[in-house]
Design an enzyme around this catalytic site. Structure first.
Site, mmCIF file in Angstrom:
data_model
loop_
_atom_site.group_PDB
_atom_site.id
_atom_site.type_symbol
_atom_site.label_atom_id
_atom_site.label_comp_id
_atom_site.label_asym_id
_atom_site.label_seq_id
_atom_site.Cartn_x
_atom_site.Cartn_y
_atom_site.Cartn_z
ATOM 1 N N LEU A 1 -14.994 6.332 7.953
ATOM 2 C CA LEU A 1 -14.739 7.809 8.390
ATOM 3 C C LEU A 1 -13.114 7.596 9.063
ATOM 4 O O LEU A 1 -12.931 7.124 9.949
ATOM 5 C CB LEU A 1 -15.515 8.022 9.439
ATOM 6 C CG LEU A 1 -17.130 8.026 9.082
ATOM 7 C CD1 LEU A 1 -17.995 8.319 10.455
ATOM 8 C CD2 LEU A 1 -17.557 8.958 8.218
ATOM 9 N N GLY B 1 -10.725 5.103 10.985
ATOM 10 C CA GLY B 1 -10.054 5.522 12.416
ATOM 11 C C GLY B 1 -11.098 6.326 13.134
ATOM 12 O O GLY B 1 -11.213 5.874 14.443
ATOM 13 N N ARG C 1 -2.410 -2.004 -3.622
ATOM 14 C CA ARG C 1 -3.623 -1.353 -3.586
ATOM 15 C C ARG C 1 -3.262 -0.093 -4.477
ATOM 16 O O ARG C 1 -2.412 0.726 -4.291
ATOM 17 C CB ARG C 1 -3.832 -0.776 -2.185
ATOM 18 C CG ARG C 1 -5.021 0.470 -2.112
ATOM 19 C CD ARG C 1 -5.218 1.027 -0.646
ATOM 20 N NE ARG C 1 -6.293 1.808 -0.662
ATOM 21 C CZ ARG C 1 -6.112 3.117 -0.141
ATOM 22 N NH1 ARG C 1 -4.830 3.513 0.381
ATOM 23 N NH2 ARG C 1 -7.104 3.943 -0.098
ATOM 24 N N GLY D 1 -14.430 6.134 12.673
ATOM 25 C CA GLY D 1 -15.384 4.954 13.053
ATOM 26 C C GLY D 1 -15.575 4.138 13.905
ATOM 27 O O GLY D 1 -16.189 3.741 14.676
ATOM 28 N N ASP E 1 -9.401 0.869 -5.449
ATOM 29 C CA ASP E 1 -10.513 1.326 -4.721
ATOM 30 C C ASP E 1 -11.673 1.731 -5.573
ATOM 31 O O ASP E 1 -12.662 2.247 -4.592
ATOM 32 C CB ASP E 1 -9.809 2.573 -3.818
ATOM 33 C CG ASP E 1 -9.376 2.271 -2.474
ATOM 34 O OD1 ASP E 1 -10.119 1.655 -1.684
ATOM 35 O OD2 ASP E 1 -8.468 2.790 -2.051
ATOM 36 N N ASP F 1 -7.136 16.712 13.031
ATOM 37 C CA ASP F 1 -7.130 15.443 13.849
ATOM 38 C C ASP F 1 -8.502 15.538 14.544
ATOM 39 O O ASP F 1 -8.694 16.447 15.337
ATOM 40 C CB ASP F 1 -6.074 15.121 14.309
ATOM 41 C CG ASP F 1 -6.312 13.752 15.013
ATOM 42 O OD1 ASP F 1 -7.262 13.428 15.621
ATOM 43 O OD2 ASP F 1 -5.355 12.790 14.949
ATOM 44 N N ASN G 1 0.875 -1.169 -0.008
ATOM 45 C CA ASN G 1 0.053 0.059 0.019
ATOM 46 C C ASN G 1 0.825 1.292 -0.178
ATOM 47 O O ASN G 1 1.374 1.625 0.952
ATOM 48 C CB ASN G 1 -0.856 -0.011 1.245
ATOM 49 C CG ASN G 1 -1.970 1.048 1.274
ATOM 50 O OD1 ASN G 1 -1.761 2.201 0.588
ATOM 51 N ND2 ASN G 1 -2.862 0.908 2.257
ATOM 52 N N LYS H 1 3.464 0.996 2.970
ATOM 53 C CA LYS H 1 2.900 -0.157 4.181
ATOM 54 C C LYS H 1 3.108 -1.262 3.346
ATOM 55 O O LYS H 1 2.639 -1.387 2.214
ATOM 56 C CB LYS H 1 1.439 0.391 4.416
ATOM 57 C CG LYS H 1 1.289 1.662 5.347
ATOM 58 C CD LYS H 1 0.048 1.672 5.696
ATOM 59 C CE LYS H 1 -0.138 3.128 6.353
ATOM 60 N NZ LYS H 1 -1.615 3.270 6.890
#
Length: 368
Positions: A176, A298, A58, A300, A115, A250, A7, A14
């Site tokens: 989310l 994160g 991805r 959600g 995606d 954030d 990813n 990642k």
């Protein structure tokens, strides 16, 4: 099948390895990955993680051509190069990952998982922009939608948590996180979503504004003397929760500021929640009602405040959550209040498992 999942983000990379049962046996994040040619961290991970039988990459955008996962060969890579402008922050980086891993694992089959795939089922009425038809045809303008890997997994796992088949449920899936989108799922497929031709549309996000009046943007360009490059930077990096609150964007910082009485943070949260509730309700017009609300990503997964506020904004749709269960939940769980007409569940985001499923099917090893 032992799978390497790759990813590539806008700055990081990642990597994870899944064993034959889908369990993660090794994972790392390469910060400040320099892109194609920066092979040392990949080689180090591959040397230590054990053998792999296939690679899943991805890729954010599959363009109009790819409505499902694709085996990566020169033709597919060339096509993805040609549509890099559709996702300039993501697709070129993903292709750098493709080429780098191919250099290190030349004989291992590699698959691109997009995606945009999950939303390839949007009906014409939901995907078509009301601009001149020749524009749509000339430039392949349409609502593509994003976060499809997350939505696909969340829908299946959410249905599993309530003991039902997704094909028999009317579902609104909420991804989310720093980026955010909703998907309306009917008969097991996406029939509407909040993002569009780009990921800027829809919900208010950490640094993106979500849907705006296009006339406002024209006014800024023509009368506000805002340069296109500056406008692009503001829309991607300086809007949303960050722009309204003065924080990093954030949500945790926004909630903390709101709790301390900061009016800017209070307004930022109110705008965020208003748009979220409005769009969630709009998704039920496409599904024809609501049986299941799924929350992932994160926010959600970890913000009980957002979950409670969303349910509190939509009681007319049958939403109600158990206060104590909701506050305690950060992983897969049913947080519905007893007797609520609509089930509400939290699902841990696992795009890697959706990618694994797609790779297995494409390579002729369908999961049981």
């Amino acid at each position: 099948m032992r799978l390497l999942v790759v990813n590539a983000g806008s700055s990081s990379l990642k990597l994870s390895r899944l064993d034959g049962d889908g369990a993660v046996t090794a994972a790392t994040t390469v910060e400040a990955w320099q892109g194609e040619g920066h092979l040392e961290p990949l080689a180090a991970f591959l040397d230590g993680c054990g053998p792999v039988d296939a690679v899943a990459h991805r890729v954010v955008h599959g363009g109009p051509r790819h409505t499902g996962p694709a085996r990566l060969d020169d033709d597919v890579i060339g096509y993805l190069d040609s549509i890099g402008h559709l996702a300039p922050l993501h697709n070129p980086r993903a292709l750098a990952g493709v080429r780098s891993v191919r250099d290190l694992l030349p004989g291992v089959p590699a698959v691109a998982c997009f995606d945009t795939t999950f939303h390839a089922t949007l009906p014409p009425a939901a995907r078509t922009y009301a601009v001149p038809r020749e524009w749509n045809e000339r430039w392949d303008l349409r609502r593509y939608g994003f976060h499809g890997l997350s939505h696909a997994y969340a829908v299946r796992r959410g249905a599993e948590l309530v003991g039902r088949a997704p094909e028999r449920l009317r579902i609104v899936s909420c991804h989310l996180g720093a980026g955010a989108s909703l998907a309306a799922v009917r008969d097991g497929v996406s029939v509407d979503t909040t993002m569009g031709f780009t990921p800027l549309a829809g919900l208010v996000m950490n640094t993106r504004p979500g849907t705006l009046d296009p006339g406002l943007l024209l006014w800024l360009l023509e009368r506000g003397s805002v340069a296109p490059a500056e406008l692009g930077d503001v829309l991607e990096h300086r809007s949303g929760l960050k722009g309204l609150s003065g924080t990093s964007g954030d949500l945790r910082e926004v909630l903390a500021g709101r709790a301390d009485g900061d009016p800017a943070c209070g307004l930022a949260f109110d705008v965020y929640l208003h748009r979220l509730a409005r769009e969630a309700a709009a998704m039920t017009a496409a599904t024809g009602g609501l049986d299941l609300l799924v929350l992932t990503g994160g926010v959600g997964e970890h913000s009980w405040q957002v979950r409670a506020a969303l349910a509190g904004a939509l009681p007319h749709l049958g939403l109600a959550v158990d206060t104590e269960v909701n506050r305690a939940t950060t992983a897969d769980a049913d947080i519905s209040a007893q007797g609520s007409a609509v089930r509400t569940v939290v699902v841990t985001a696992r795009e890697d498992l959706e990618m694994r499923r797609q790779v297995l099917v494409l390579l002729g090893h369908p999961p049981s």
